[in-house]
Design a protein around this motif. Sequence first.
Motif, PDB file in Angstrom:
ATOM      1  N   VAL A 115     -40.030   3.687 -35.377  1.00 44.94           N
ATOM      2  CA  VAL A 115     -38.603   3.961 -35.249  1.00 44.94           C
ATOM      3  C   VAL A 115     -37.977   2.985 -34.256  1.00 44.94           C
ATOM      4  CG1 VAL A 115     -36.907   5.638 -34.424  1.00 44.94           C
ATOM      5  CG2 VAL A 115     -38.815   6.380 -35.871  1.00 44.94           C
TER       6      VAL A 115
ATOM      7  N   HIS B 225     -35.790   1.944 -39.008  1.00 47.75           N
ATOM      8  CA  HIS B 225     -37.210   1.803 -38.674  1.00 47.75           C
ATOM      9  C   HIS B 225     -37.814   0.603 -39.392  1.00 47.75           C
ATOM     10  CE1 HIS B 225     -38.830   3.367 -42.582  1.00 47.75           C
ATOM     11  NE2 HIS B 225     -37.641   3.924 -42.630  1.00 47.75           N
TER      12      HIS B 225
ATOM     13  N   GLN C  43     -32.000   5.586 -33.529  1.00 49.42           N
ATOM     14  CA  GLN C  43     -31.614   6.829 -34.190  1.00 49.42           C
ATOM     15  C   GLN C  43     -30.238   7.259 -33.697  1.00 49.42           C
ATOM     16  OE1 GLN C  43     -35.239   9.314 -33.355  1.00 49.42           O
ATOM     17  NE2 GLN C  43     -35.423   9.384 -35.585  1.00 49.42           N
TER      18      GLN C  43
ATOM     19  N   THR D  11     -32.042   7.183 -39.086  1.00 50.81           N
ATOM     20  CA  THR D  11     -33.095   6.431 -38.411  1.00 50.81           C
ATOM     21  C   THR D  11     -33.223   5.040 -39.008  1.00 50.81           C
ATOM     22  OG1 THR D  11     -34.376   8.472 -38.058  1.00 50.81           O
ATOM     23  CG2 THR D  11     -35.552   6.379 -37.823  1.00 50.81           C
TER      24      THR D  11
END
Length: 324
Positions: A235, A224, A238, A222
Motif C-alpha cells: 500500500v 498500491h 490511502q 487505496t
Amino acid sequence: MTRELTEITVVGGDKTGLIARVTTLLFERSINIEDLDQAVRDGLFRMTMRVDASDLDTSREELRRALADLGRELDVDIQVRFPNDRESRRIALLVTKESHAPETLLEAERNGDLAEDGEAEIPVVIGNRGDLRGLAERYDKPFYDVGDGNGSPDEDRILDLLAEYDVDLVVLARYMRILGPNVVFRYEGRILNIHPSLLPAFPGAQAYRQAKEAGVRVAGVTAHYVTTDLDQGPVVTQRAFDVPDGASVDDIKARGQPLEAEALLEAVRLHLADAVSVHKGRVRLREDADVDAQLGLPTSAREANPDSPVDGEPVRSPPAPSDD
C-alpha cells in the motif's frame, strides 16, 4: 544511495543454473549485486536485481549486448535500466471506461506537476475497451484498444507497446482487468493501481457495493503496487470517507472517486520522486525524501483522535475548556 543503482530484470521459463549464469556475468564485469529478488509463478521465473555498476569495467552498450546474448542462449528476456538513461520518466496509462483517474493524471501532466521536478510524461494510453479514446485524443495522446471486444486484453500487445514507448511506470487508472504474471513480473515494483476500498478490505470487483452490503461507516480507497496476488500489493497511499445512512452504491462511488484520483496522483508523484521504498511488504518514506506526503489520514483527522486511555498508562484528563 539506492536511487543510483542499476536495475536488471530477468523473465522467462524457470530453469536450473539461470541465476548463476547471470550473476557470474555481472561478477566478471566488476558489478556488485546490492539486492536480489526472485519468484516463480505458473512456471514463469522472474528475478529483479539492483546492482552497483559504478565500477563497471566495460561500456553500458557491451553490458547490454552481453546480457541480451545470454538471454537468447537461456531463452529468457533480460532488461537493463541505468539510473540516468533518460531525464524524463515515461508513464503508460492503462484504462477501461472510468475517466476520473486517468483525466486527473493527464491534466497534471498538462500543467507540469505530474512529477515534483516536472520531468515526467504520459506518451501512451492503453485500453482494454475503446471507451476512453476520446479522452486520450483531447490530450493529444495515442490510444490503443488491446481488447477483444469483450474487454479481454492482448497482453503480448501490451508488452509490445510498453517496450515501444520505453515505459518506466505503468499506472492502472481504473483498469478493470487483472494483469497476468507475464506483465507483472517484467514491471515488478513499477506498476501502480488504484482500488476503491481500504485494502485489505473488499478486494476484487465491485468494492463500493461490497462496502454498502457490509454496512461500513467508513470506506476508502487505496493506491498500491501491483503483485501477482490480487489487490495484495504494498500500500502506498490511502484516503477514507464517511458512508451516511441510506447511501446508495452511486452515492458511495461519488464520494470515493475524487479520492481515488487524489490518492493515485500522490502515489505516482511519490514513485517518480523515488521517495518510497518497500520493506517486508510495507511502503515507507525514505529518510532522505524531500516530500510533503499524506500517505494516510490528514493531520486534522489524526489530531482529532484521542490518545488516551492506553493499557498500562494512566488515564489523562482532557484539557480544560478555555475561558476565552
